[in-house]
Design an enzyme around this catalytic site. Structure first.
Site, PDB file in Angstrom:
ATOM      1  N   GLY A  15       0.836  -1.210   0.000  1.00  0.00           N
ATOM      2  CA  GLY A  15       0.000   0.000   0.000  1.00  0.00           C
ATOM      3  C   GLY A  15       0.864   1.251   0.000  1.00  0.00           C
ATOM      4  N   ARG A  92      -3.791 -16.492 -14.330  1.00  0.00           N
ATOM      5  CA  ARG A  92      -5.188 -16.825 -14.562  1.00  0.00           C
ATOM      6  C   ARG A  92      -5.326 -17.560 -15.887  1.00  0.00           C
ATOM      7  NH1 ARG A  92      -9.230 -14.754 -11.302  1.00  0.00           N
ATOM      8  NH2 ARG A  92      -7.863 -13.361 -10.143  1.00  0.00           N
ATOM      9  N   ASP A 125       5.831  -5.136   5.778  1.00  0.00           N
ATOM     10  CA  ASP A 125       6.336  -6.478   6.117  1.00  0.00           C
ATOM     11  C   ASP A 125       6.273  -7.436   4.921  1.00  0.00           C
ATOM     12  OD1 ASP A 125       3.539  -6.311   6.432  1.00  0.00           O
ATOM     13  OD2 ASP A 125       3.521  -8.143   7.616  1.00  0.00           O
ATOM     14  N   THR A 147       4.859   1.853   6.073  1.00  0.00           N
ATOM     15  CA  THR A 147       3.475   1.450   6.362  1.00  0.00           C
ATOM     16  C   THR A 147       2.799   2.539   7.162  1.00  0.00           C
ATOM     17  OG1 THR A 147       2.143   0.138   7.888  1.00  0.00           O
ATOM     18  CG2 THR A 147       4.483  -0.066   8.155  1.00  0.00           C
ATOM     19  N   ASP A 149       0.359   2.010   8.896  1.00  0.00           N
ATOM     20  CA  ASP A 149      -0.091   1.367  10.135  1.00  0.00           C
ATOM     21  C   ASP A 149       0.952   1.465  11.257  1.00  0.00           C
ATOM     22  OD1 ASP A 149      -2.268   0.734   8.636  1.00  0.00           O
ATOM     23  OD2 ASP A 149      -1.939  -1.429   8.604  1.00  0.00           O
ATOM     24  N   ASP A 151       3.462  -0.452  11.996  1.00  0.00           N
ATOM     25  CA  ASP A 151       3.509  -1.701  12.767  1.00  0.00           C
ATOM     26  C   ASP A 151       4.728  -2.572  12.469  1.00  0.00           C
ATOM     27  OD1 ASP A 151       2.831  -2.474  10.226  1.00  0.00           O
ATOM     28  OD2 ASP A 151       0.997  -3.523  10.753  1.00  0.00           O
ATOM     29  N   MET A 191      -7.824   2.789   9.055  1.00  0.00           N
ATOM     30  CA  MET A 191      -6.967   1.655   8.709  1.00  0.00           C
ATOM     31  C   MET A 191      -6.222   1.172   9.939  1.00  0.00           C
ATOM     32  SD  MET A 191      -5.524   2.195   4.911  1.00  0.00           S
ATOM     33  CE  MET A 191      -6.622   1.938   3.521  1.00  0.00           C
ATOM     34  N   ARG A 193      -4.694  -2.871  10.235  1.00  0.00           N
ATOM     35  CA  ARG A 193      -5.061  -4.274  10.003  1.00  0.00           C
ATOM     36  C   ARG A 193      -4.770  -5.144  11.229  1.00  0.00           C
ATOM     37  NH1 ARG A 193      -5.500  -7.926   5.892  1.00  0.00           N
ATOM     38  NH2 ARG A 193      -5.899  -6.230   4.478  1.00  0.00           N
TER      39      ARG A 193
HETATM   40  O1  F6P Z   1      -0.806  -0.508   4.338  1.00  0.00           O
HETATM   41  C1  F6P Z   1      -1.616  -1.251   5.175  1.00  0.00           C
HETATM   42  C2  F6P Z   1      -3.028  -0.929   4.911  1.00  0.00           C
HETATM   43  O2  F6P Z   1      -3.186   0.445   4.974  1.00  0.00           O
HETATM   44  C3  F6P Z   1      -3.943  -1.650   5.873  1.00  0.00           C
HETATM   45  O3  F6P Z   1      -4.253  -0.927   7.024  1.00  0.00           O
HETATM   46  C4  F6P Z   1      -5.132  -1.942   5.014  1.00  0.00           C
HETATM   47  O4  F6P Z   1      -5.772  -3.128   5.457  1.00  0.00           O
HETATM   48  C5  F6P Z   1      -4.559  -2.125   3.666  1.00  0.00           C
HETATM   49  O5  F6P Z   1      -3.415  -1.339   3.612  1.00  0.00           O
HETATM   50  C6  F6P Z   1      -5.527  -1.766   2.568  1.00  0.00           C
HETATM   51  O6  F6P Z   1      -4.973  -2.071   1.347  1.00  0.00           O
HETATM   52  P1  F6P Z   1      -5.730  -1.907  -0.052  1.00  0.00           P
HETATM   53  O7  F6P Z   1      -5.420  -0.547  -0.539  1.00  0.00           O
HETATM   54  O8  F6P Z   1      -5.152  -2.953  -0.905  1.00  0.00           O
HETATM   55  O9  F6P Z   1      -7.203  -2.092   0.185  1.00  0.00           O
END
Ligand code: F6P
Length: 368
Positions: A15, A92, A125, A147, A149, A151, A191, A193
């Site tokens: 992300g 696929r 991660d 990140t 998050d 984390d 956000m 996770r």
């Molecule tokens: O980078 C982590 C995060 O922000 C999480 O908190 C969240 O679950 C995820 O990315 C969302 O990702 P996407 O943009 O693929 O929905």
């Protein structure tokens, strides 16, 4: 003996987070200072594995001029993906079925073909685990933690987090006003996770009545009782901040969808909590999902500084012969942690940390 570095390749994976462009700017400028070339790989490793998908062949030659105006911009100049694991590339078939293929050798071959001597992998991660696996297969790698998050276990901070918390807090300031006008409960899903850092910091800064995070499974009855008490007097409205990965005692996370080759998408916990609180308290409740609004936008000064520092740190590490390490912030210093260690453990919210103690002192309920 490693060949001296002349050319490095940088990729951004997973992300996006505000501050990625600051890292790219910093890597390009620090490398130019050493006389190195920098090439950007599009969308994780896809630019190497699927060059045919890109009009420019999947690689962008980067120089000081090209990155001059990007450090303050959100997103990433290179693009990113969270389904680009070359060790488990999803293919696929025409009948819609999927199978996983290991394309890591193609990635290594592409690095050789394009004469890229070392790699700066910017990611969370998942992406750093891929970088570690490539390192184990012989690639010279330095990781940069990313990140929103916040984390990652080995660094006390990652860029994007501070911008996300600031923006979420601004949103809550607005939500207080409309919640107050209607004497409602507003549940704000953010956000987070596995770790509830965004919810925790935003909830405290935004004066929430309750904060629900993955680390502390909640009992909705306790939350409802707390809100009833909190909205009994002059204040009739309440804000509840919920991390997307929060779960009730004895229950699981709320999954929105599953897809081969990527981590399950979370979402919906805010709506669920709002419905339950309305039932239990009798107060009208609404849910708001801030989601990707937290990832977009420009990095604030703190995240820009972190990104610039991490980028310069990655080039420093390569220039000093380091390999298989991740740049980490351990104030007041930048450190270099083996990637193996860096991806081992997530940095979850300890329920006895200072922020949780502050929140409890302010009578914020965790539902635990
Ligand atoms: O980078 C982590 C995060 O922000 C999480 O908190 C969240 O679950 C995820 O990315 C969302 O990702 P996407 O943009 O693929 O929905």
């Amino acid at each position: 003996m490693n060949k001296p570095i002349e050319r490095i390749g940088i990729s951004t994976g997973g992300g996006d987070a505000p501050g990625l462009n600051a890292v790219i700017y910093s890597v390009v400028n620090a490398a130019a200072h050493l006389g190195w070339q920098v090439v950007g790989i599009r969308e994780g490793y896809d630019g190497l594995v699927h060059p045919d998908r890109y009009p420019d062949g999947g690689l962008i030659e980067l120089d000081v001029e090209k990155v001059k105006n990007i450090p303050h911009l959100g997103g990433t100049l290179l693009g990113t993906t969270n389904r680009g694991n070359p060790f488990h590339s999803v293919e696929r078939a025409p009948d819609g079925s999927t199978r996983e293929v290991d394309r890591s050798d193609e990635v290594l071959e592409a690095f050789r073909k394009h004469q890229i001597d070392a790699h700066v992998a910017v990611g969370g991660d998942g992406s750093l685990t891929i970088a570690l696996q490539l390192h184990k297969k012989g690639l010279r790698v330095v990781g940069v933690p990313k990140t929103i998050d916040n984390d990652l276990g080995a660094t006390v901070a990652t860029f994007g987090f501070s911008s996300a918390v600031s923006f979420a807090t601004e949103c809550i300031d607005r939500l207080h006003m409309t919640a107050q006008a209607h004497s409602r409960i507003l549940v704000v899903e953010v956000m987070g996770r596995y770790a509830g850092w965004i919810a925790l910091h935003t909830g405290i800064a935004g004066q929430a009545e309750a904060i629900l995070i993955p680390e502390a499974p909640y009992d909705i009855r306790k939350v409802a009782e707390h809100l009833q008490r909190a909205t009994n007097g002059l204040r009739q409205h309440a804000i509840v901040v919920v991390a997307e990965g929060a779960k009730p005692v004895g229950g699981g996370i709320t999954v929105k969808s599953r897809e081969p080759g990527r981590t399950e998408r979370l979402g919906g916990i805010g709506e669920r909590v709002a419905e339950e609180l309305q039932q239990l308290t009798g107060k009208e409740s609404r849910a708001v999902v801030l989601g990707h609004l937290l990832r977009g936008g420009s990095p604030n000064a703190q995240d820009r500084l972190l990104g610039l520092g991490f980028g310069a740190g990655a080039v420093y590490a390569l220039n000093h012969g380091m390999d298989g390490v991740m740049v980490a912030l351990n104030p007041p210093k930048l450190e270099f942690v083996p990637l193996e260690e860096a991806v081992k453990q997530l940095r979850l919210v300890p329920m006895d940390c200072e922020a949780v103690l502050v929140a409890r002192a302010l009578n914020i309920c965790f539902g635990d």
